[in-house]
Design a protein around this motif. Sequence first.
Motif, PDB file in Angstrom:
ATOM      1  N   ILE A  77      28.197  29.311  10.907  1.00 58.15           N
ATOM      2  CA  ILE A  77      27.766  28.554   9.724  1.00 58.15           C
ATOM      3  C   ILE A  77      28.929  27.752   9.148  1.00 58.15           C
ATOM      4  O   ILE A  77      28.794  26.570   8.815  1.00 58.15           O
ATOM      5  CB  ILE A  77      27.174  29.494   8.657  1.00 58.15           C
ATOM      6  N   ASN A  78      30.086  28.389   9.054  1.00 55.42           N
ATOM      7  CA  ASN A  78      31.258  27.691   8.531  1.00 55.42           C
ATOM      8  C   ASN A  78      31.739  26.588   9.458  1.00 55.42           C
ATOM      9  O   ASN A  78      32.221  25.547   9.003  1.00 55.42           O
ATOM     10  CB  ASN A  78      32.394  28.685   8.267  1.00 55.42           C
ATOM     11  N   ILE A  79      31.617  26.808  10.763  1.00 52.96           N
ATOM     12  CA  ILE A  79      32.023  25.770  11.712  1.00 52.96           C
ATOM     13  C   ILE A  79      31.157  24.527  11.544  1.00 52.96           C
ATOM     14  O   ILE A  79      31.661  23.392  11.512  1.00 52.96           O
ATOM     15  CB  ILE A  79      31.952  26.297  13.161  1.00 52.96           C
ATOM     16  N   VAL A  80      29.840  24.712  11.430  1.00 45.63           N
ATOM     17  CA  VAL A  80      28.945  23.568  11.232  1.00 45.63           C
ATOM     18  C   VAL A  80      29.274  22.853   9.923  1.00 45.63           C
ATOM     19  O   VAL A  80      29.336  21.614   9.873  1.00 45.63           O
ATOM     20  CB  VAL A  80      27.471  24.022  11.244  1.00 45.63           C
ATOM     21  N   THR A  81      29.506  23.615   8.858  1.00 48.99           N
ATOM     22  CA  THR A  81      29.824  23.019   7.556  1.00 48.99           C
ATOM     23  C   THR A  81      31.118  22.217   7.614  1.00 48.99           C
ATOM     24  O   THR A  81      31.192  21.080   7.127  1.00 48.99           O
ATOM     25  CB  THR A  81      29.953  24.109   6.477  1.00 48.99           C
ATOM     26  N   MET A  82      32.157  22.800   8.203  1.00 51.93           N
ATOM     27  CA  MET A  82      33.442  22.112   8.326  1.00 51.93           C
ATOM     28  C   MET A  82      33.323  20.880   9.215  1.00 51.93           C
ATOM     29  O   MET A  82      33.910  19.835   8.920  1.00 51.93           O
ATOM     30  CB  MET A  82      34.488  23.071   8.899  1.00 51.93           C
ATOM     31  N   ARG A  83      32.538  21.001  10.283  1.00 51.87           N
ATOM     32  CA  ARG A  83      32.393  19.896  11.219  1.00 51.87           C
ATOM     33  C   ARG A  83      31.680  18.717  10.571  1.00 51.87           C
ATOM     34  O   ARG A  83      32.145  17.577  10.651  1.00 51.87           O
ATOM     35  CB  ARG A  83      31.617  20.372  12.451  1.00 51.87           C
ATOM     36  N   VAL A  84      30.575  18.976   9.901  1.00 49.26           N
ATOM     37  CA  VAL A  84      29.794  17.908   9.290  1.00 49.26           C
ATOM     38  C   VAL A  84      30.517  17.313   8.080  1.00 49.26           C
ATOM     39  O   VAL A  84      30.642  16.094   7.944  1.00 49.26           O
ATOM     40  CB  VAL A  84      28.398  18.435   8.888  1.00 49.26           C
ATOM     41  N   GLY A  85      31.014  18.207   7.189  1.00 49.82           N
ATOM     42  CA  GLY A  85      31.712  17.716   6.002  1.00 49.82           C
ATOM     43  C   GLY A  85      33.001  16.989   6.339  1.00 49.82           C
ATOM     44  O   GLY A  85      33.299  15.928   5.766  1.00 49.82           O
ATOM     45  N   GLY A  86      33.772  17.533   7.286  1.00 54.38           N
ATOM     46  CA  GLY A  86      35.024  16.898   7.691  1.00 54.38           C
ATOM     47  C   GLY A  86      34.803  15.548   8.351  1.00 54.38           C
ATOM     48  O   GLY A  86      35.517  14.577   8.069  1.00 54.38           O
ATOM     49  N   ALA A  87      33.800  15.475   9.227  1.00 57.94           N
ATOM     50  CA  ALA A  87      33.520  14.209   9.911  1.00 57.94           C
ATOM     51  C   ALA A  87      33.013  13.154   8.930  1.00 57.94           C
ATOM     52  O   ALA A  87      33.376  11.976   9.028  1.00 57.94           O
ATOM     53  CB  ALA A  87      32.491  14.437  11.015  1.00 57.94           C
ATOM     54  N   ALA A  88      32.185  13.561   7.974  1.00 54.55           N
ATOM     55  CA  ALA A  88      31.698  12.610   6.963  1.00 54.55           C
ATOM     56  C   ALA A  88      32.872  12.013   6.196  1.00 54.55           C
ATOM     57  O   ALA A  88      32.931  10.789   5.964  1.00 54.55           O
ATOM     58  CB  ALA A  88      30.733  13.306   6.005  1.00 54.55           C
ATOM     59  N   LEU A  89      33.821  12.857   5.799  1.00 58.41           N
ATOM     60  CA  LEU A  89      34.999  12.377   5.075  1.00 58.41           C
ATOM     61  C   LEU A  89      35.811  11.411   5.932  1.00 58.41           C
ATOM     62  O   LEU A  89      36.227  10.331   5.465  1.00 58.41           O
ATOM     63  CB  LEU A  89      35.864  13.566   4.664  1.00 58.41           C
TER      64      LEU A  89
END
Length: 312
Positions: A41-53
């Motif tokens: 769950i944290n990997i998906v969150t970091m991946r999506v949020g980080g890429a958006a930024l």
Amino acid sequence: MNSFVGNKPLQAHLSMLTAEIFWGLMAPITKDAILGGIDSINIVTMRVGGAALLFWLASIIVPGPKVPRRDILLFAGAALFGIVTNQCLFTLGIQYTSPINASIVTTSMPIFAMVLSFLILHEPITAKKAGGVAIGFTGALLLVLSSASASSARQGNVAGDLMCMGAQFSFALYLSLFNPLVRRYDVITVNKWMFLWAALFICPFSAPHLLSTHWAAVAPSAWWEAAYIVCLGTFVCYLLSIVSQRVLRPTVVSIYNYVQPIVSVVASVLTGLGVFTLWQGVAIILVFTGVWLVTKSKSKRDMQQPGRVNDR
């Protein structure tokens, strides 16, 4: 050098090849990051949020065209299938199954793309394509059945395999439905809107889990692996894949999934994250054969223009 710069098909093929090599390393790296304390769950969150930024920062440096409201809403649909469902199912799946199985399953996407292209884009289904689907399905079924009898997650897991397969179906649906939208805009514009929508879909639900995680227990190597997942496996790879999608047909884009299991199998065996079995080898042969038959068949454009050689 000038011939390479002006050769868009060559750029598209090399971009897709590079992206698939990086993606091939994603399965073992993601698995190891999960073992190191960063759950799926944290990997998906970091991946999506980080890429958006990263994509929105890139859009400040390289401004894109103004996107009308209708297309902004369409990007929400593209994000739902191309990022949210795809990444959630794949990352959750790899938590349970082996990185080798996860990478083998990725090769099923051309078969999904063929079926969806027939239903949505009215691409013809030939006898060769139908045979390819049957052979590829047999390989996928063999992989799932071998996972059912596996003694550990290093050999596979049925639920994990099916989640990873669902991720490929979701991405194939994205390619079939939103290819015209992707072709209208530059790579940064496409990704900044898709990842913004993906972050809006995912982060409100995953943020509480992210905040409650005991981050001090995460292994140092897992942080480097998370950085790879966000920066190379997502930001760079999505840039490269959009370059390819603007030039190549969906079925041609999907054939590059061949590269992922080769890279993943080698990396997983060398690091001890997976065990390569005889049944996995047979499954690879069957799936590869099925995908080869599907992609060798003529497209609708080829059949409408007999005698034309389409190198894309």
